[in-house]
Scaffold this motif. Structure first.
Motif, PDB file in Angstrom:
ATOM      1  N   ALA A  10       2.055  26.583  42.291  1.00  0.00           N
ATOM      2  CA  ALA A  10       1.097  27.321  41.492  1.00  0.00           C
ATOM      3  C   ALA A  10       1.469  28.797  41.420  1.00  0.00           C
TER       4      ALA A  10
ATOM      5  N   ARG B 202      -8.308  25.223  43.964  1.00  0.00           N
ATOM      6  CA  ARG B 202      -7.281  25.153  42.926  1.00  0.00           C
ATOM      7  C   ARG B 202      -7.106  23.743  42.392  1.00  0.00           C
TER       8      ARG B 202
ATOM      9  N   LEU C  11      -6.340  28.854  39.535  1.00  0.00           N
ATOM     10  CA  LEU C  11      -7.223  29.919  40.002  1.00  0.00           C
ATOM     11  C   LEU C  11      -6.420  30.912  40.839  1.00  0.00           C
TER      12      LEU C  11
END
Length: 217
Positions: free
Chosen positions: A99, A71, A77
């Protein structure tokens, strides 16, 4: 949807590949360790990654470290962890990074293919998919937090359901409360966790991260 799988168990790795391909998805790579996972992500640029936590050579946290590294090279991702263990490192190193597009399912509790593929799609779309048992164990282990302690028992139930990726309608159905009540509980959670409206972040994700962060220590 293009997928990279990292799983050291050969039978499970091949089984996942067959299942996902049969569901109209494309497994572009299926590998057995973190290094090859990173290589596959760089080469294939998948839409989502599915990986185990414990892989060679030490069988400790290779999967988590590989996910965090992936990531960093590919911000955002989507990553779905499929593990036999509840690892707090996942919460502190992957989720708490702020995230989106993350999931954590326990292998022994994935009972139907449809449940797994639904969770995978949710994560790929930027949502969360966290097994309620993971939620329960993280709550049980968490350190006392002043802000989290302000939540009522019902608000904790709502927050736990949010962590599983449920929307307001599904939360209301599970807890047998109205949609308006769910909305009020969520507003109260945001207020108690000091999460004002912010165009640059998702407050639902931020609220989940707050309570997962509370599991540290």
């Amino acid at each position: 949807m293009r997928i990279v799988i990292a799983e050291d168990d050969t039978l499970l790795r091949e089984g996942l590949t067959l299942v996902l391909n049969s569901q109209g998805m494309e497994v572009v790579a299926a590998v057995a360790d973190g290094d090859r996972f990173l290589e596959a992500v760089a080469e294939h640029r998948p839409d989502v990654a599915v990986l185990d936590v414990r892989m060679p050579p030490t069988y400790t946290d290779e999967g988590i470290r590989a996910a965090v590294a992936a990531r960093k090279t590919r911000p955002g991702l989507p990553v779905l962890v499929l593990s036999a263990y509840v690892e707090r490192t996942f919460a502190t190193e992957l989720l708490v990074a702020g995230a989106r597009g993350v999931g954590y399912l326990l292998k022994e509790r994935v009972g139907r293919v449809s449940e797994f593929t639904e969770a995978l799609h949710r994560v790929a779309d930027g949502g969360a998919a966290i097994d309620p048992e993971v939620v329960s164990q993280l709550f049980a282990r968490r350190r006392e937090s002043d802000r989290l302690e302000l939540l009522t028992p019902r608000e904790r139930e709502v927050l736990a359901a949010m962590a599983e990726g449920l929307g307001n309608t599904a939360i209301g159905s599970r807890l047998c409360i109205t949609g308006n009540a769910v909305h009020k509980h969520i507003r109260s959670i945001f207020a108690k966790l000091e999460l004002p409206p912010d165009d640059t972040s998702d407050r639902r994700v931020a609220a989940v991260l707050h309570y997962l962060e509370g599991s540290r220590g």
